[in-house]
Design an enzyme around this catalytic site. Structure first.
Site, mmCIF file in Angstrom:
data_model
loop_
_atom_site.group_PDB
_atom_site.id
_atom_site.type_symbol
_atom_site.label_atom_id
_atom_site.label_comp_id
_atom_site.label_asym_id
_atom_site.label_seq_id
_atom_site.Cartn_x
_atom_site.Cartn_y
_atom_site.Cartn_z
ATOM 1 N N ASN A 1 9.273 12.298 -10.718
ATOM 2 C CA ASN A 1 7.914 11.963 -10.952
ATOM 3 C C ASN A 1 7.261 12.338 -9.809
ATOM 4 O OD1 ASN A 1 5.509 10.407 -10.415
ATOM 5 N ND2 ASN A 1 5.871 8.574 -11.155
ATOM 6 N N GLY B 1 3.758 12.701 -8.721
ATOM 7 C CA GLY B 1 3.132 11.911 -7.790
ATOM 8 C C GLY B 1 3.962 11.028 -6.567
ATOM 9 N N GLU C 1 20.525 6.584 -15.563
ATOM 10 C CA GLU C 1 19.852 5.656 -16.544
ATOM 11 C C GLU C 1 19.758 4.326 -15.357
ATOM 12 O OE1 GLU C 1 20.772 3.006 -20.440
ATOM 13 O OE2 GLU C 1 22.158 5.302 -19.777
ATOM 14 N N ASP D 1 12.241 1.953 -6.255
ATOM 15 C CA ASP D 1 11.219 1.565 -7.938
ATOM 16 C C ASP D 1 11.088 -0.026 -7.231
ATOM 17 O OD1 ASP D 1 12.869 1.367 -10.153
ATOM 18 O OD2 ASP D 1 13.596 -0.893 -10.188
ATOM 19 N N GLY E 1 -0.660 2.736 -14.122
ATOM 20 C CA GLY E 1 0.496 1.919 -14.596
ATOM 21 C C GLY E 1 -0.549 0.105 -14.823
ATOM 22 N N ASP F 1 -2.443 -1.633 -12.149
ATOM 23 C CA ASP F 1 -3.338 -1.100 -11.521
ATOM 24 C C ASP F 1 -5.257 -1.855 -12.332
ATOM 25 O OD1 ASP F 1 -3.106 -0.754 -9.776
ATOM 26 O OD2 ASP F 1 -3.262 1.757 -9.328
ATOM 27 N N ARG G 1 4.124 -0.231 -2.180
ATOM 28 C CA ARG G 1 4.920 0.733 -1.442
ATOM 29 C C ARG G 1 4.833 1.317 0.111
ATOM 30 N NH1 ARG G 1 3.056 3.194 -5.472
ATOM 31 N NH2 ARG G 1 4.666 2.312 -6.676
HETATM 32 P P1 IMP Z 1 9.855 3.017 -11.652
HETATM 33 O O1 IMP Z 1 9.081 4.217 -12.481
HETATM 34 O O2 IMP Z 1 10.852 2.735 -12.583
HETATM 35 O O3 IMP Z 1 10.080 2.050 -10.316
HETATM 36 O O4 IMP Z 1 8.243 2.397 -12.868
HETATM 37 C C1 IMP Z 1 7.498 1.186 -11.859
HETATM 38 C C2 IMP Z 1 6.287 0.629 -12.395
HETATM 39 O O5 IMP Z 1 5.609 -0.377 -11.991
HETATM 40 C C3 IMP Z 1 5.227 2.295 -12.778
HETATM 41 O O6 IMP Z 1 5.795 2.851 -13.994
HETATM 42 C C4 IMP Z 1 4.363 1.643 -13.334
HETATM 43 O O7 IMP Z 1 3.819 0.577 -14.485
HETATM 44 C C5 IMP Z 1 4.493 -0.686 -12.322
HETATM 45 N N1 IMP Z 1 3.717 -0.297 -10.719
HETATM 46 C C6 IMP Z 1 4.565 0.437 -9.995
HETATM 47 N N2 IMP Z 1 3.915 0.265 -8.575
HETATM 48 C C7 IMP Z 1 1.947 0.048 -9.407
HETATM 49 C C8 IMP Z 1 1.532 0.376 -8.881
HETATM 50 O O8 IMP Z 1 1.161 0.346 -7.204
HETATM 51 N N3 IMP Z 1 0.499 0.074 -9.711
HETATM 52 C C9 IMP Z 1 0.399 0.135 -10.930
HETATM 53 N N4 IMP Z 1 1.690 -0.202 -11.742
HETATM 54 C C10 IMP Z 1 2.886 0.670 -10.815
#
Ligand code: IMP
Length: 211
Positions: free
Chosen positions: A27, A29, A57, A86, A171, A173, A199
């Site tokens: 990712n 970002g 996975e 995660d 996400g 937010d 985070r």
């Molecule tokens: P990961 O990339 O498997 O950790 O997925 C985490 C998911 O949780 C993201 O795709 C978002 O949907 C959600 N998420 C995690 N942190 C945030 C945040 O700070 N704001 C909004 N959604 C978040």
């Protein structure tokens, strides 16, 4: 998982020496954010994409297990220390769902309008007056090529609003209003949101423990 009011100080056994560190994420970002954070500490972040590492996975059943498996695989394949994260949204009345499935609730197209609607539909099916408490969790796992691991967890508590508000962030937010604030993460300026996040809290612990 840590309690609502505590930030568990974790005693790291191993410090991170200056040098290369793999950011085990595809990712862009996340990689940028971690790069900025680690810049001042003499750490040279290299992304998993730059090293052409595969994306594992996420087969774990907890945030810690998923962060650890991503970090361990990257450390093993690269021969360098590796950092993975995660994260997700936990809705208390839904038994902490979507949790580790937060990204997956948005479907193949990663449409978070669908994911937010899904959360809302599940809440609406519960008795009237059900609490709308939720929290975001972030686990950062640091792995070394010999299999040594350290992990750090950050959490931010809030309430879910409906309808979604604000076009900033990503996400979930627009539906998450952190405790003590009148705006959702989606309405906040990114500069205001960043230090409040799960985070940032996990990072603060990592910095204190291993750098
Ligand atoms: P990961 O990339 O498997 O950790 O997925 C985490 C998911 O949780 C993201 O795709 C978002 O949907 C959600 N998420 C995690 N942190 C945030 C945040 O700070 N704001 C909004 N959604 C978040």
């Amino acid at each position: 998982m840590i309690g609502e009011d505590e930030e568990m100080p974790r005693q790291a056994i191993r410090k991170l020496a200056p040098g290369k560190l793999v950011i085990a994420s595809h990712n862009a970002g996340k990689v940028r954010e971690i790069r900025e954070l680690l810049g001042p500490f003499g750490i040279e972040p290299v992304s998993a994409a730059e090293l052409d590492l595969p994306e594992p996975e996420e087969t774990g059943t907890t945030f810690v297990a998923n962060a650890e498996l991503k970090a361990l695989q990257a450390a093993d394949l690269s021969g360098l220390p590796a950092l993975a994260d995660d994260s997700g949204l936990c809705v208390e009345a839904l038994g902490d769902e979507p949790g580790i499935f937060s990204a997956r609730w948005a479907g193949e197209t990663r449409d978070f309008a669908i994911a937010m609607q899904r959360v809302e539909d599940r809440l609406a099916a519960l008795p009237e007056g059900t609490a709308r408490d939720a929290h975001f969790v972030c686990v950062l796992a640091l792995a070394w090529p010999d299999g040594h691991l350290e992990w750090f967890e950050g959490r931010v508590d809030g309430t879910l609003v409906w309808p979604p508000r604000g076009g900033n962030g990503f996400g979930y937010d627009p539906v998450f209003q952190p405790l003590g604030h009148a705006e959702t993460f989606g309405e906040m300026d990114p500069v205001a949101k960043t230090p409040l996040t799960h985070r940032a809290r996990a990072f603060a612990q990592l910095v204190e423990a291993v750098l």
